[in-house]
Design a protein around this motif. Structure first.
Motif, PDB file in Angstrom:
ATOM      1  N   PRO A   1     -85.488   6.831  -0.021  1.00 47.16           N
ATOM      2  CA  PRO A   1     -85.529   6.029   1.205  1.00 47.16           C
ATOM      3  C   PRO A   1     -84.373   6.301   2.163  1.00 47.16           C
ATOM      4  CG  PRO A   1     -85.943   4.659  -0.726  1.00 47.16           C
ATOM      5  CD  PRO A   1     -85.460   5.983  -1.229  1.00 47.16           C
TER       6      PRO A   1
ATOM      7  N   GLN B   1     -82.542   0.458  -2.399  1.00 44.47           N
ATOM      8  CA  GLN B   1     -83.130  -0.692  -1.724  1.00 44.47           C
ATOM      9  C   GLN B   1     -83.327  -0.336  -0.255  1.00 44.47           C
ATOM     10  OE1 GLN B   1     -80.945  -4.216  -4.312  1.00 44.47           O
ATOM     11  NE2 GLN B   1     -79.897  -3.418  -2.534  1.00 44.47           N
TER      12      GLN B   1
ATOM     13  N   GLU C   1     -87.264  -7.077   3.240  1.00 44.65           N
ATOM     14  CA  GLU C   1     -87.049  -6.236   2.080  1.00 44.65           C
ATOM     15  C   GLU C   1     -88.354  -5.605   1.600  1.00 44.65           C
ATOM     16  OE1 GLU C   1     -83.371  -8.621   0.081  1.00 44.65           O
ATOM     17  OE2 GLU C   1     -85.260  -9.648   0.363  1.00 44.65           O
ATOM     18  N   SER C   2     -88.254  -4.745   0.583  1.00 43.14           N
ATOM     19  CA  SER C   2     -89.385  -3.891   0.205  1.00 43.14           C
ATOM     20  C   SER C   2     -90.625  -4.675  -0.195  1.00 43.14           C
ATOM     21  CB  SER C   2     -88.976  -2.950  -0.930  1.00 43.14           C
ATOM     22  OG  SER C   2     -88.679  -3.670  -2.117  1.00 43.14           O
TER      23      SER C   2
ATOM     24  N   VAL D   1     -95.730  -0.128   1.291  1.00 44.87           N
ATOM     25  CA  VAL D   1     -95.504   1.272   0.951  1.00 44.87           C
ATOM     26  C   VAL D   1     -96.859   1.892   0.617  1.00 44.87           C
ATOM     27  CG1 VAL D   1     -94.327   2.883  -0.585  1.00 44.87           C
ATOM     28  CG2 VAL D   1     -93.186   0.771   0.114  1.00 44.87           C
TER      29      VAL D   1
ATOM     30  N   ASN E   1     -97.600  -1.369  -3.441  1.00 44.45           N
ATOM     31  CA  ASN E   1     -96.674  -2.424  -3.850  1.00 44.45           C
ATOM     32  C   ASN E   1     -97.189  -3.150  -5.078  1.00 44.45           C
ATOM     33  OD1 ASN E   1     -96.487  -2.013  -0.809  1.00 44.45           O
ATOM     34  ND2 ASN E   1     -94.618  -3.170  -1.196  1.00 44.45           N
TER      35      ASN E   1
END
Length: 869
Positions: free
Chosen positions: A77, A99, A106-107, A112, A120
């Protein structure tokens, strides 16, 4: 901390009829704002890739050339750190523990995707990149859409969407051998080859790689493999089939706990008053039979998660096409940590630490050996446990596209998934104890567990591995079952200079929790015949969600364009919000999260200069959040680690973004980015606290449940991470001669806010102080790449080198606490107890040294040699 539930990064690699452009040669090494090549890599079917001056979203694109040239031994990332509103760090510093934050999210709230497929975790939304190191070798294009994005699927793209496009099996014939070296014994080797397409329509592509070494942080050894195989068959112009399999089995030692600034300084071997940035408090030493000190990690992670998928693209006629993909993922693995106490002391007690701030395992072994585990109370020995987090995931996705006429297109489809997760703890190392007595399984009497399960080796067979029987499980044993089905539709309009879309989706997410230990807080009668307590399933709780979004782009002329988009999401909460506190009872206040987002933007294109600018605002209501890695002060002034659950959060995220490229000559190019954000909480919330083993705990001065005074407080991270609200970068690429490229990037990060410590915001005084702001910092990276061509144009060597943080800047990347200089020191046995940190002179760079932080890596480097043929 309760070990992370290893995410279901199911790489559903859907390969379609369009060949993916893959940069065999390094042609464009910068992240350009206008990507002509991106239209060459558009995958029909399920992938939603933004097109320049057409798709009305804020977007940045990174090519394979840039990933290959600049990533080196960084985390995947981190290649996105020069894009607006993106903040990627190395987290605790272990391999793959990175992260990422986009626009302050946040992720778990960033979608994704791999070739358009959502990956995810279906239970908690998280993404762990340690399992997907192979992506850096097979990704042809990486695109980040900030905000709600253009995906048709019902995905949680609150902050944005990260879409990896991989090589297809039918790319041109050729291969590459690559070798990489770097700091801390980093070594990576890989081999990839593509057969090209045969006369009968067959094609294949494969890659194998291995990397090992350690990171900049103490005792973070790792080993990782990756393999990728794709087989394609195109029997005619109407049908195309692609089969793909990929995985990246790995193990790595970790640093999951962020030490205090004071301990970074205290345990610096040089004793010069500066922080020892490599310090890792999650490992120690024991003495072997030869009298040697041997390192032993308390925290490690291991996982293997191969993914297989079969894609069929059917071109029905000139106007209609159906794309279908079926996929499966079977993940096996977990991670380690400590459980229990010996002599009433946890592993972090001062008597179990050596002079370097590491665990003195000899002392722990001796204390454990003195315990009669048969007669002692439960949890009276201190052992290392493994938290197993395995899963099976199956899915199918179909998308029908139809071109109505030259101006109108529509598509409809479905995205259906089934997931089953297995979560339990076993002993991985007894630390010289005779056993561990556990009383958490309500189906059996307190039992002494003596069997250990050392899973810290690579597992190539995800269907194998020893499954522990119930009598060997400790702490908890529960499963999560998720059924997801959804439908989506999109209409697109394009005529002359105007393009627009309107998209909607509906979804039903069914959650079921199965507790094998029956930890539901409800008294149940045992079966009269067997004595076993039964009926541990909650039954499915179905949650309905939907979203609707739309946008338009207008090209004023060949240079100027404007766009706008707007959307509303009713998003289902995650599994641990449905069954809070890890009980079998549905949350009585359960409600969907509501997200409203709007954005306007402008673009400029010319022969030498291209730029984008946009404003955005997102309101996120009814958010439920679990904050892990918390340290609580108990009423007796001792401390405990655990997690907190927070309800009723509302957040506002708004800001401005700019990125541009200026190319005055063919030999020189400048790249720039600036993003400013204003992220804050709106209103207060409530929170409850629990230890690592899910037991409610009372924080000193408060009950287990408390009001959190968050109104107007800046948004901080959720664990060991922080959130910046100002980022900028300026880069340059110089090509003085053919095939030589020299590049450098200066990056600024500011307005960085720590994670919110739930115990801090229990009163209005803390609210007035707000979230701790960390010092701003600047980093400079430098790299060089040179290509050596052979007589055969298809064969060449490439030599490259990168230095990250060239000036060895000391900076804090993430923080976990909110301790201010005028706060009093409360630690027992501290000679300065009762004084403020400022009074005691316990300040570092404007921060109280009682704050738990993660320092960023110092100067690191990597070099690569590759041969293309």
């Amino acid at each position: 901390m309760k070990l992370i539930n290893k995410s279901i990064l199911t790489v559903a690699i859907t390969l379609s009829t369009a060949s993916v452009y893959y940069a065999q040669e390094v042609k464009d090494t910068v992240n350009t704002t206008r990507s002509k090549d991106i239209e060459e890599v558009i995958l029909q079917g399920v992938t939603d890739i933004a097109k320049d001056r057409k798709t009305p979203v804020a977007v940045s694109t990174v090519k394979a050339a840039q990933i290959i040239e600049r990533l080196g031994n960084q985390e995947l990332p981190e290649i996105l750190n020069t894009t607006p509103s993106v903040y990627a760090t190395k987290g605790g510093g272990g391999f793959g523990d990175s992260q990422i934050v986009i626009r302050g999210f946040e992720s778990r709230n960033i979608a994704v995707m791999v070739n358009g497929m959502p990956v995810n975790d279906m239970e908690g939304g998280t993404v762990y990149f340690s399992n997907w190191t192979g992506l850096q070798d097979v990704t042809s294009t990486l695109q980040v859409q900030r905000g709600l994005g253009s995906s048709k699927l019902a995905i949680a793209s609150v902050g944005g969407t990260i879409n990896f496009l991989t090589k297809s099996a039918d790319m041109k014939k050729g291969g590459v051998i690559r070798l990489g070296v770097g700091n801390n014994d980093y070594l990576k080797s890989s081999f990839a080859y593509n057969t090209g397409k045969s006369d009968k329509g067959w094609s294949s592509s494969f890659l194998m790689s291995r990397q090992s070494g350690s990171t900049y942080i103490e005792n973070t050894d790792y080993e990782s493999y990756a393999y990728y195989f794709a087989l394609g068959w195109e029997p005619n112009k109407k049908h195309n089939f692609q089969f793909t399999m990929t995985s990246a089995p790995q193990w790595h030692d970790q640093r999951t706990f962020s030490p205090t600034i004071g301990n970074y300084i205290k345990f610096n071997p040089d004793k010069d008053g500066s922080p020892y940035r490599q310090y890792n408090s999650d490992y120690g030493y024991y003495t072997d039979e030869n009298g040697n000190k041997v390192p032993l990690a308390n925290r490690s992670n291991y996982y293997s998660k191969p993914v297989m998928m079969l894609n069929w693209d059917w071109t029905i006629n000139d106007k209609s096409k159906l794309s279908t993909v079926a996929y499966m993922s079977n993940g096996r693995g977990g991670g380690t940590g400590d459980i229990g106490r010996v002599g009433g002391k946890s592993i972090t007690d001062a008597t179990f630490l050596d002079g370097g701030g590491h665990f003195n395992y000899d002392a722990i072994f001796a204390a454990n050996q003195a315990v009669n585990v048969n007669t002692a109370p439960a949890a009276s020995t201190l052992v290392r446990r493994s938290s197993i987090n395995s899963h099976n995931w199956y899915g199918i996705l179909a998308n029908f596209q139809h071109k109505i006429n030259d101006n109108w297109n529509f598509s409809v489809g479905t995205d259906d998934r089934y997931y089953y997760g297995y979560h339990y703890q076993v002993i991985s190392d007894l630390y010289n104890a005779a056993g561990y007595k556990d009383n958490t399984n309500k189906n059996i009497a307190p039992n002494v567990v003596r069997n250990t399960y050392d899973y810290q080796k690579l597992t190539w067979n995800p269907f194998g591995g020893k499954v522990a029987p119930m009598e060997d499980r400790i702490g908890y044993s529960n499963d999560g079952e998720v059924i997801w089905y959804s439908g989506f539709a999109q209409v697109e309009y394009s005529k002359n200079n105007l393009s627009a879309f309107l998209q909607g989706s509906v979804s039903n997410q069914g959650y079921q929790r199965i507790d094998n230990f029956v930890q539901d807080g409800i008294t149940r009668q045992p079966n009269a015949t067997t004595g076993q307590i039964v009926n541990t399933k909650t039954g499915f709780k179905n949650l309905f969600g939907y979203n609707i979004k739309g946008g338009a782009n207008y090209n004023i002329n060949e240079q100027h364009n404007v766009f706008a988009n707007i959307g509303y999401y009713s998003k289902q909460p995650f599994l641990n919000a449905v069954y809070p506190s890890n009980f079998q009872v549905v949350n009585p206040t359960l409600t969907n999260e509501k997200i409203f987002s709007a954005e306007v933007g402008y673009g400029f294109r010319s022969g030498k200069f291209s730029a984008n600018a946009n404003f955005y605002r997102t309101e996120w209501k009814d958010r439920w959040l679990r904050r892990t890695n918390q340290t609580f002060t108990l009423p007796d002034n001792t401390t405990a680690t655990g997690y907190a659950e927070i309800n009723g959060i509302t957040e506002i995220h708004q800001g401005f973004e700019f990125d541009g490229v200026y190319k005055p000559t063919n030999f020189l190019e400048f790249q720039g980015m600036f993003s400013w954000g204003d992220y804050y909480y709106k209103g207060n919330a409530t929170g409850s606290t629990f230890d690592d083993n899910n037991n409610p705990i009372t924080v000193a001065g408060n009950s287990n449940s408390t009001t959190l005074y968050l109104d107007k407080v800046k948004v901080g991270g959720t664990s060991n991470n922080s959130i910046p609200q100002l980022t900028a970068s300026l880069g340059a690429t110089v090509k003085p001669v053919k095939d030589l490229s020299i590049y450098g990037t200066l990056r600024h990060v500011g307005k960085v806010y720590s994670s919110i410590d739930i115990a801090t915001f229990s009163n209005e005084a803390a609210q007035q102080k707000g979230v701790l702001q960390l010092p701003d910092f600047n980093l400079f990276d430098l790299g060089i790449s040179y290509k050596i061509r052979l007589k055969d144009a298809s064969q060449y060597f490439t030599v490259g080198a990168n230095v990250y943080n060239l000036f060895d800047t000391t900076y804090i990347s993430d923080a976990s606490t909110n301790v201010f200089g005028n706060d009093k020191i409360t630690t027992n046995n501290d000679p300065d107890k009762g004084k403020t940190y400022e009074e005691a002179g316990r300040m570092y760079d404007g921060l109280a040294d009682g704050n738990r932080v993660l320092f960023g890596f110092g100067r690191t480097w990597s070099a690569t040699l590759s041969f293309n043929f």
